[in-house]
Scaffold this motif. Sequence first.
Motif, PDB file in Angstrom:
ATOM      1  N   ILE A 160       0.862  -1.177   0.000  1.00 25.74           N
ATOM      2  CA  ILE A 160       0.000   0.000   0.000  1.00 25.74           C
ATOM      3  C   ILE A 160       0.896   1.223   0.000  1.00 25.74           C
ATOM      4  O   ILE A 160       1.770   1.362   0.850  1.00 25.74           O
ATOM      5  CB  ILE A 160      -0.913   0.032   1.241  1.00 25.74           C
ATOM      6  N   VAL A 161       0.677   2.091  -0.954  1.00 26.72           N
ATOM      7  CA  VAL A 161       1.402   3.351  -0.988  1.00 26.72           C
ATOM      8  C   VAL A 161       0.507   4.383  -0.324  1.00 26.72           C
ATOM      9  O   VAL A 161      -0.618   4.613  -0.757  1.00 26.72           O
ATOM     10  CB  VAL A 161       1.734   3.774  -2.432  1.00 26.72           C
ATOM     11  N   ARG A 162       1.004   4.961   0.717  1.00 20.26           N
ATOM     12  CA  ARG A 162       0.216   5.917   1.479  1.00 20.26           C
ATOM     13  C   ARG A 162       0.742   7.318   1.221  1.00 20.26           C
ATOM     14  O   ARG A 162       1.915   7.604   1.423  1.00 20.26           O
ATOM     15  CB  ARG A 162       0.311   5.594   2.959  1.00 20.26           C
ATOM     16  N   ILE A 163      -0.138   8.184   0.786  1.00 23.95           N
ATOM     17  CA  ILE A 163       0.237   9.569   0.529  1.00 23.95           C
ATOM     18  C   ILE A 163      -0.291  10.395   1.690  1.00 23.95           C
ATOM     19  O   ILE A 163      -1.491  10.449   1.931  1.00 23.95           O
ATOM     20  CB  ILE A 163      -0.351  10.063  -0.804  1.00 23.95           C
ATOM     21  N   THR A 164       0.613  11.007   2.427  1.00 20.35           N
ATOM     22  CA  THR A 164       0.191  11.751   3.607  1.00 20.35           C
ATOM     23  C   THR A 164      -0.114  13.209   3.306  1.00 20.35           C
ATOM     24  O   THR A 164      -0.871  13.837   4.021  1.00 20.35           O
ATOM     25  CB  THR A 164       1.263  11.673   4.713  1.00 20.35           C
ATOM     26  N   ALA A 165       0.456  13.742   2.256  1.00 18.76           N
ATOM     27  CA  ALA A 165       0.196  15.139   1.902  1.00 18.76           C
ATOM     28  C   ALA A 165      -0.838  15.179   0.782  1.00 18.76           C
ATOM     29  O   ALA A 165      -0.765  14.419  -0.172  1.00 18.76           O
ATOM     30  CB  ALA A 165       1.481  15.812   1.443  1.00 18.76           C
ATOM     31  N   LYS A 166      -1.810  16.045   0.924  1.00 16.74           N
ATOM     32  CA  LYS A 166      -2.839  16.170  -0.101  1.00 16.74           C
ATOM     33  C   LYS A 166      -2.338  17.093  -1.213  1.00 16.74           C
ATOM     34  O   LYS A 166      -1.800  18.156  -0.955  1.00 16.74           O
ATOM     35  CB  LYS A 166      -4.118  16.732   0.514  1.00 16.74           C
ATOM     36  N   HIS A 167      -2.516  16.648  -2.446  1.00  9.01           N
ATOM     37  CA  HIS A 167      -2.095  17.423  -3.605  1.00  9.01           C
ATOM     38  C   HIS A 167      -3.323  17.801  -4.428  1.00  9.01           C
ATOM     39  O   HIS A 167      -4.377  17.178  -4.318  1.00  9.01           O
ATOM     40  CB  HIS A 167      -1.141  16.596  -4.477  1.00  9.01           C
ATOM     41  N   LYS A 168      -3.191  18.797  -5.284  1.00  7.52           N
ATOM     42  CA  LYS A 168      -4.297  19.205  -6.155  1.00  7.52           C
ATOM     43  C   LYS A 168      -4.770  18.045  -7.023  1.00  7.52           C
ATOM     44  O   LYS A 168      -5.940  17.955  -7.366  1.00  7.52           O
ATOM     45  CB  LYS A 168      -3.871  20.374  -7.042  1.00  7.52           C
ATOM     46  N   LEU A 169      -3.863  17.157  -7.360  1.00  8.99           N
ATOM     47  CA  LEU A 169      -4.182  16.001  -8.190  1.00  8.99           C
ATOM     48  C   LEU A 169      -5.315  15.168  -7.588  1.00  8.99           C
ATOM     49  O   LEU A 169      -6.158  14.639  -8.298  1.00  8.99           O
ATOM     50  CB  LEU A 169      -2.919  15.147  -8.347  1.00  8.99           C
ATOM     51  N   HIS A 170      -5.370  15.077  -6.265  1.00  7.32           N
ATOM     52  CA  HIS A 170      -6.391  14.273  -5.601  1.00  7.32           C
ATOM     53  C   HIS A 170      -7.789  14.859  -5.746  1.00  7.32           C
ATOM     54  O   HIS A 170      -8.775  14.160  -5.549  1.00  7.32           O
ATOM     55  CB  HIS A 170      -6.053  14.096  -4.116  1.00  7.32           C
ATOM     56  N   ASP A 171      -7.899  16.136  -6.062  1.00  8.00           N
ATOM     57  CA  ASP A 171      -9.207  16.759  -6.242  1.00  8.00           C
ATOM     58  C   ASP A 171      -9.627  16.828  -7.709  1.00  8.00           C
ATOM     59  O   ASP A 171     -10.623  17.465  -8.037  1.00  8.00           O
ATOM     60  CB  ASP A 171      -9.216  18.162  -5.633  1.00  8.00           C
ATOM     61  N   SER A 172      -8.914  16.165  -8.577  1.00  6.57           N
ATOM     62  CA  SER A 172      -9.248  16.158  -9.994  1.00  6.57           C
ATOM     63  C   SER A 172     -10.477  15.279 -10.235  1.00  6.57           C
ATOM     64  O   SER A 172     -10.440  14.068 -10.023  1.00  6.57           O
ATOM     65  CB  SER A 172      -8.071  15.622 -10.813  1.00  6.57           C
TER      66      SER A 172
ATOM     67  N   SER B  31     -11.798  14.599 -13.119  1.00  4.73           N
ATOM     68  CA  SER B  31     -11.518  13.714 -14.262  1.00  4.73           C
ATOM     69  C   SER B  31     -10.825  12.435 -13.816  1.00  4.73           C
ATOM     70  O   SER B  31     -11.200  11.334 -14.231  1.00  4.73           O
ATOM     71  CB  SER B  31     -10.634  14.428 -15.286  1.00  4.73           C
ATOM     72  N   LEU B  32      -9.812  12.563 -12.964  1.00  4.47           N
ATOM     73  CA  LEU B  32      -9.106  11.373 -12.479  1.00  4.47           C
ATOM     74  C   LEU B  32      -9.991  10.537 -11.561  1.00  4.47           C
ATOM     75  O   LEU B  32      -9.912   9.306 -11.560  1.00  4.47           O
ATOM     76  CB  LEU B  32      -7.821  11.774 -11.763  1.00  4.47           C
TER      77      LEU B  32
END
Length: 143
Positions: free
Chosen positions: A64-76, A78-79
Amino acid sequence: MVAMIMKELLCTYRNPIDVAYALNEYGGIYSSMTRVRSLRLERIRKRRRDTCPDYQQSTRPDVIVRITAKHKLHDSVSLAVVGITLHTVSCVYYRDDGEDATGRFIKMAVAASENKIKDYNVKMAIRNWEKTIMNVLAENWKQ
């Protein structure tokens, strides 16, 4: 060259009904499938943290890759749409808080009752006059 749009295709032949429901604010998408529930949102549980060399020296069935910092990409949006529409049976989304575009789609579908999801799907099929799909949905509704 410019192509004219002859007909907008709103029916998915791949995704369960809750996926179409989750995307309902984007144009009346509906599903030909009989499976109603497929989406789940799970919180990531804290695990032992290994370094890259630790992983390189071992073989593991699950990572499991855990991303702790929220990036703009996560609010896309389209994605997020791509993310929740690539499955045919189930989709489990692992996230710390679920407060991104994908999490919002899944939360909306999970919070809705099964009847509300089915009703939405039938209404969209009727609105688009898909007789084949309406017959399948009518049979599904009787079950």
